[in-house]
Design an enzyme around this catalytic site. Structure first.
Site, short mmCIF file in Angstrom:
data_model
loop_
_atom_site.label_atom_id
_atom_site.label_comp_id
_atom_site.label_asym_id
_atom_site.label_seq_id
_atom_site.Cartn_x
_atom_site.Cartn_y
_atom_site.Cartn_z
N GLU A 25 0.95 -1.28 -0.04
CA GLU A 25 0.02 0.00 0.08
C GLU A 25 0.87 1.22 0.20
O GLU A 25 2.13 1.26 0.28
CB GLU A 25 -1.02 -0.19 1.14
CG GLU A 25 -0.27 0.09 2.51
CD GLU A 25 -1.10 0.60 3.54
OE1 GLU A 25 -1.35 1.93 3.30
OE2 GLU A 25 -1.20 0.05 4.69
N LYS A 87 -4.98 10.84 0.97
CA LYS A 87 -5.50 9.39 1.42
C LYS A 87 -6.83 9.05 0.86
O LYS A 87 -7.62 9.82 1.11
CB LYS A 87 -5.52 9.69 2.96
CG LYS A 87 -5.94 8.25 3.60
CD LYS A 87 -5.83 8.36 5.28
CE LYS A 87 -6.59 7.46 5.96
NZ LYS A 87 -6.75 7.51 7.33
N VAL A 107 -5.52 0.45 3.04
CA VAL A 107 -5.59 -1.07 2.82
C VAL A 107 -6.82 -1.58 1.88
O VAL A 107 -6.75 -2.35 0.96
CB VAL A 107 -5.63 -1.68 4.44
CG1 VAL A 107 -6.14 -3.09 4.25
CG2 VAL A 107 -4.52 -1.81 5.09
N ASP A 139 -16.87 5.78 14.20
CA ASP A 139 -15.61 5.76 13.39
C ASP A 139 -14.90 4.12 13.32
O ASP A 139 -14.38 3.61 14.21
CB ASP A 139 -14.47 6.32 13.85
CG ASP A 139 -13.32 6.63 12.95
OD1 ASP A 139 -13.30 5.94 12.16
OD2 ASP A 139 -12.44 7.46 13.20
N SER A 141 -13.13 1.67 10.54
CA SER A 141 -12.43 1.73 9.33
C SER A 141 -13.09 1.01 8.06
O SER A 141 -13.47 -0.28 8.22
CB SER A 141 -10.82 1.26 9.23
OG SER A 141 -10.27 1.27 8.03
N ALA A 142 -13.03 1.55 6.79
CA ALA A 142 -13.65 0.94 5.63
C ALA A 142 -12.69 -0.52 5.26
O ALA A 142 -13.07 -1.41 4.53
CB ALA A 142 -13.61 1.83 4.43
N ASP A 143 -11.54 -0.53 6.03
CA ASP A 143 -10.63 -1.71 5.91
C ASP A 143 -11.65 -2.79 6.26
O ASP A 143 -11.48 -4.04 5.71
CB ASP A 143 -9.33 -1.63 6.48
CG ASP A 143 -8.57 -0.64 6.09
OD1 ASP A 143 -8.71 0.14 5.07
OD2 ASP A 143 -7.39 -0.38 6.73
N LYS A 160 -3.17 -1.45 15.91
CA LYS A 160 -2.49 -1.06 16.99
C LYS A 160 -3.53 -0.68 18.25
O LYS A 160 -4.91 -0.69 18.09
CB LYS A 160 -2.19 0.63 16.75
CG LYS A 160 -1.04 0.57 15.66
CD LYS A 160 -0.55 1.99 15.77
CE LYS A 160 0.56 2.06 14.92
NZ LYS A 160 0.54 2.08 13.57
N1 PSU Z 1 -2.38 1.41 10.56
C1 PSU Z 1 -1.44 1.54 10.80
N2 PSU Z 1 -0.37 2.38 9.87
C2 PSU Z 1 -1.34 2.96 8.84
C3 PSU Z 1 -2.31 2.44 8.73
C4 PSU Z 1 -3.36 2.07 9.64
O1 PSU Z 1 -0.64 1.17 11.75
O2 PSU Z 1 -0.46 3.43 7.64
C5 PSU Z 1 -3.29 3.01 7.38
C6 PSU Z 1 -3.52 2.02 6.51
O3 PSU Z 1 -3.33 2.59 5.08
C7 PSU Z 1 -5.06 1.81 6.66
C8 PSU Z 1 -5.41 3.36 6.92
O4 PSU Z 1 -5.71 1.32 5.61
O5 PSU Z 1 -4.44 3.66 7.76
C9 PSU Z 1 -6.82 3.25 7.97
O6 PSU Z 1 -7.15 4.42 8.00
P1 PSU Z 1 -8.52 4.65 8.47
O7 PSU Z 1 -8.75 4.27 9.98
O8 PSU Z 1 -9.00 6.16 8.26
O9 PSU Z 1 -9.55 3.88 7.62
MN MN Z 2 -11.99 6.21 10.11
#
Ligand code: PSU
Ligand code: MN
Length: 305
Positions: A25, A87, A107, A139, A141-143, A160
């Site tokens: 990524e 992003k 991701v 909140d 994540s879309a992941d 984390k």
């Molecule tokens: N967690 C990490 N390092 C990162 C990310 C997540 O420890 O760089 C990044 C990844 O690209 C993940 C994104 O897909 O943050 C998630 O962002 P959000 O929570 O806004 O969906």
């Molecule tokens: Mn988010």
């Protein structure tokens, strides 16, 4: 192949010849690590994958074109000019593509583009998850939704503890995502090898991981798999120190009213600063370890093709 996608010659040839490829990524490059360590890490990760006889495909968006297999200069651009690189998660794709902007793929988006290109395995550091306090903020994540939807196996070091790991595992379970851990019964917690929370199965060889992916997709099931690979013990953070940094970063985030897509990059940067940059080394080393494992799994899987 769709007209929005550019696959590099090397990646295209590997896919055509059914040779193993691992996707990487770019949000980790533009928004997960500072320059110049981000670029160094991205290039080293590619080298580690090549050393396994596997082709790396770093994914990103340049001038609105989805790319599987960024060139070295494109990777340098992503790392150096991060403020100009948005992003991009699933919902952002139409905006960035139609406006011909540069984008760093999360991701979720890396999975989407990997699948378009025909790549099944993807190595990263940590994935997004359910944020603490999500019952108020919503909140999530879309992941997590992407893992339910898209046929790519993600090799990471879990999430984390800036996130609610237990709630994240519940969402993954509800959505039918297979969660595995490599050489461990529990999901790793990124900087730490053990979150204390059980996964669906412990797996001890790349061959067995490949067999599970093959079984899932062989049955015609949609969605991916999440593989947790604990950071090598010599690079694990001290629990007390990292927990303190995470708590402080979370308090600051609330005080500064930071939310939405800014939340994860803010927390990553603050934790790095609060540990005097030492957490960054852990982060880098776990990405290297995940890249190597992903390459081994992709190689094992290619024997089925
Ligand atoms: N967690 C990490 N390092 C990162 C990310 C997540 O420890 O760089 C990044 C990844 O690209 C993940 C994104 O897909 O943050 C998630 O962002 P959000 O929570 O806004 O969906
Ligand atoms: Mn988010």
């Amino acid at each position: 192949m769709n007209s929005y996608l550019r696959v590099s010659d090397e990646v295209e040839e590997a896919i055509r010849l059914k040779k193993p490829v691992v996707a990487l990524e770019s949000t980790i490059i533009s928004h997960g690590m500072p320059y110049p360590q981000n670029v160094e890490t991205a290039l080293t990760v590619e080298r580690i994958i090549r050393e396994q006889g596997v082709v790396p495909a770093t994914v990103g968006i340049i001038s609105g074109t989805l790319i599987a297999g960024l060139s070295q200069s494109e990777i340098e651009h992503m790392g150096k000019n991060a403020s100009q690189v948005r992003k991009v998660s699933r919902r952002d794709l139409p905006v960035v593509v139609s406006r011909k902007q540069d984008g760093a793929t999360t991701v979720a988006t890396t999975m989407i583009i990997a699948k378009m290109a025909g790549i099944r395995f993807f190595a990263t550091g940590g994935i997004g998850g359910v944020h603490r306090g999500a019952s108020q903020s919503f909140d999530i994540s879309a992941d997590l939704m992407e893992l339910a939807e898209t046929e790519v196996a993600v090799i990471s070091s879990g999430i984390k503890s800036i996130l609610d790991i237990k709630a994240t595992l519940e969402v993954l379970e509800t959505q039918g995502v297979t969660v595995l851990s490599y050489g461990c019964d529990r999901l790793p917690a990124f900087y730490l090898r053990d979150s204390g929370l059980a996964v669906d199965a412990r797996v001890d060889t790349p061959e067995e991981l490949a067999a599970m992916a093959y079984a899932k997709w062989g049955m015609g099931m949609k969605g991916g798999l999440l593989i947790g690979n604990p950071v090598p013990p010599e690079y694990e953070e001290q629990k007390g120190r990292i927990d303190a940094a995470i708590s402080l970063a979370l308090e600051e985030m609330e005080a500064d009213h930071i939310s939405g897509k800014e939340a994860t990059p803010f927390l990553l940067k603050r934790i790095k600063d609060l540990t005097n940059g030492e957490s960054l080394n852990t982060n880098i080393q776990l990405v290297y370890s995940n890249a190597k494992l992903a390459a081994q799994v992709a190689k094992a899987y290619s024997r089925y093709l």
